[in-house]
Design an enzyme around this catalytic site. Structure first.
Site, short mmCIF file in Angstrom:
data_model
loop_
_atom_site.label_atom_id
_atom_site.label_comp_id
_atom_site.label_asym_id
_atom_site.label_seq_id
_atom_site.Cartn_x
_atom_site.Cartn_y
_atom_site.Cartn_z
N GLU A 262 -1.52 2.63 -7.71
CA GLU A 262 -0.51 1.64 -7.27
C GLU A 262 -0.93 0.98 -5.95
O GLU A 262 -1.24 1.67 -4.97
CB GLU A 262 0.84 2.35 -7.11
CG GLU A 262 1.97 1.39 -6.80
CD GLU A 262 3.34 2.09 -6.76
OE1 GLU A 262 3.55 3.08 -7.49
OE2 GLU A 262 4.19 1.63 -5.99
N LYS B 121 10.97 9.13 -5.50
CA LYS B 121 9.75 8.63 -6.19
C LYS B 121 8.78 8.08 -5.15
O LYS B 121 7.57 8.30 -5.22
CB LYS B 121 10.15 7.56 -7.21
CG LYS B 121 9.00 7.14 -8.13
CD LYS B 121 8.16 6.02 -7.60
CE LYS B 121 7.08 5.59 -8.60
NZ LYS B 121 6.17 4.58 -8.06
N ASP C 135 -2.20 20.77 -9.27
CA ASP C 135 -1.26 20.60 -10.38
C ASP C 135 -0.05 19.85 -9.82
O ASP C 135 0.94 20.44 -9.40
CB ASP C 135 -0.88 21.99 -10.91
CG ASP C 135 0.09 21.91 -12.08
OD1 ASP C 135 0.62 20.80 -12.35
OD2 ASP C 135 0.34 22.95 -12.72
N HIS D 106 4.03 -5.92 -0.78
CA HIS D 106 3.37 -5.39 -1.96
C HIS D 106 2.51 -6.49 -2.61
O HIS D 106 1.34 -6.29 -2.92
CB HIS D 106 4.45 -4.93 -2.93
CG HIS D 106 3.92 -4.24 -4.14
ND1 HIS D 106 3.51 -2.94 -4.11
CD2 HIS D 106 3.73 -4.67 -5.40
CE1 HIS D 106 3.10 -2.60 -5.31
NE2 HIS D 106 3.22 -3.63 -6.12
C1 MEV Z 1 7.72 2.14 -5.47
O1 MEV Z 1 6.62 2.76 -6.09
C2 MEV Z 1 8.42 3.09 -4.51
C3 MEV Z 1 9.72 2.55 -3.88
O2 MEV Z 1 10.59 2.11 -4.91
C4 MEV Z 1 10.33 3.69 -3.09
C5 MEV Z 1 11.72 3.40 -2.57
O3 MEV Z 1 12.46 2.58 -3.16
O4 MEV Z 1 12.10 4.07 -1.58
C6 MEV Z 1 9.43 1.37 -3.01
#
Ligand code: MEV
Length: 440
Positions: A87, A278, A294, A391
């Site tokens: 990513e 995430k 792992d 991004h």
């Molecule tokens: C994207 O890979 C991760 C985000 O969505 C994390 C977040 O929203 O805190 C940018």
């Protein structure tokens, strides 16, 4: 192993350099030997014969980009941190946030001992109370039997430490089984991830557990909710660190309050907490993949830990206090620096080397620190300009390459897309490339 610890994890202009220059700068900075360099550069991928021994139906190998997170300072030491991830933005975001946290004195981590939990399920026990009492009475014998199954672990200072017993009653009308007992075998796994040691011990003592309890031993397996093997990382960002050189300090305070608001949203709401976590795992998994861990085990443990109070919530929290933003994260981290993929994978081996660490605890602390830094970067962007702008700016180089830009054209196309109001699309990139190529 490189002889001298790196003086700093701050490598000026690293991201602006070409691939070759970055490699040279890193190799010189860390004094990397040829083998380590070849491992990092991917010149010696995992041998296909090794891959064949590892999994089934092998047809090839799968590669992904390996980057380096800069600026990390943890417990007073600098570390350059390898990150394997597909990513865009993640490595840049972690490096930027590590710099912000560095301005607040760097990150600080602490860990519990490396205790893993193995579970043995005991069903059809005729007298539960008596079985619980007997299992407790036989604890020393059971621990000795478990220890005899992994003398090497005991030799290096680890081994089984305790037995805990949990009773599980039927959940509802739809649950056809009677009560069962679950024996937790607590094992200090030292620098290993621990799954093999714990599973062997659980399988080894299960028949005796069945005999003592009068029941039947069923599942015998490690729990990935490694909540006795926790890492906590804390750090501060002074308001001023958020400001660009010409910005007033109040700007930094506004950013800090925005991050606090974003954190509280995730603390209160599982829908947001899932995405917040995430983002944290973007950082953690990238370190774990680079070092051959792992990562599914850590993911599973992290999300289960995030629900431990009966409601899924954020793994980290950010608060404004005394002129700074304070961040903290706690999560289970079952990682190892001995055994597993590290033994066979040249890149994983080299990746571990560049961090200049020797224990699983240090690796766990670094991974959690990168998770916290990643989270800070995401919340800073989300609470301000939004995530897409930065991004896409980083992704613009990929777009340029995808539409056929080569060499110096890639940066030029990316720059011009940013200059034209930050609209990043393949069509715009194509137009810019045509203009560039037509220009004298
Ligand atoms: C994207 O890979 C991760 C985000 O969505 C994390 C977040 O929203 O805190 C940018």
């Amino acid at each position: 192993m490189p002889k001298n610890p790196p003086p700093t994890s701050t490598l000026p202009a690293f991201y602006k350099r070409s691939l070759e220059e970055r490699r040279t700068q890193l190799a010189e900075h860390l004094g990397l030997d040829t083998l380590t360099q070849e491992g990092l550069w991917g010149e010696h991928p995992l041998p296909i014969e090794k891959a064949e021994q590892m999994v089934e139906n092998v047809i090839g190998l799968m590669n992904q980009p390996l980057g380096v997170c800069l600026n990390l300072q943890l417990n007073g030491r600098d570390h350059l941190v390898p990150m394997a991830i597909e990513e865009a933005s993640v490595v840049a975001a972690a490096s930027h946030a590590a710099k912000l946290l560095r301005a607040g004195g760097g990150l600080h981590a602490e860990s519990t001992p490396p205790l893993m939990i193995g579970q043995v399920q005991l069903c059809d026990i005729p007298d539960l109370q008596r079985a619980i009492a007997l299992l407790h009475e036989h604890q020393d014998e059971l621990l000795a039997q478990a220890a005899s199954l992994d003398p090497r672990l005991v030799e290096v200072g680890g081994g089984p430490r305790a037995i805990e017993i949990r009773r599980l009653d039927p959940l509802d009308q739809d649950d056809p089984l009677g009560p069962m007992l679950i024996v937790h075998l607590i094992v200090d796994v030292r620098d290993a991830m621990g799954a093999n040691a714990v599973n062997t011990m659980c399988e080894g003592i299960a028949p005796r557990l069945a005999q003592i309890s009068g029941g039947r031993a069923r599942l015998r397996i490690l729990s990935n909710l490694a909540d006795k093997r926790l890492v906590t990382v804390r750090g501060n960002v002074p308001f001023a660190a958020f400001c660009k050189p010409n910005q007033p300090p109040e700007e930094g305070q506004t950013i800090a309050y925005g991050i606090q608001e974003a954190s509280i949203f995730a603390e209160r709401d599982p829908y947001r907490a899932t995405t917040h976590n995430k983002g944290i795992m973007n950082g953690i998994d990238a370190v774990l993949v680079a070092t051959g861990q792992d990562y599914r085990a850590v993911e599973a443990g992290a999300h289960a830990y995030a629900s431990q109070k009966g409601r899924y919530t954020a793994l980290s929290r950010w608060r404004v206090r005394e002129g700074a933003l304070h961040g903290e994260i706690t999560l289970p981290m079952a990682v190892g620096v001995v055994g597993g993929v590290i033994r066979v994978h040249p890149t994983a081996k080299a990746a571990l080397q560049i961090m200049q660490i020797s224990t699983a605890q240090e690796l766990a602390q670094i991974a959690a620190a990168i998770g916290l830094a990643q989270n800070l970067a995401a919340l800073r962007a989300l609470a301000n300009e939004g995530i897409q702008q930065g991004h896409m700016r980083l992704h613009s180089r990929n777009i340029a390459a995808e539409i056929g830009a080569i060499g110096s054209e890639i940066d030029l196309v990316a720059q011009r897309m940013a200059q034209r109001g930050g609209r990043f699309s393949h069509d715009i990139a194509r137009t810019i490339l045509q203009e560039l190529r037509k220009a004298p």
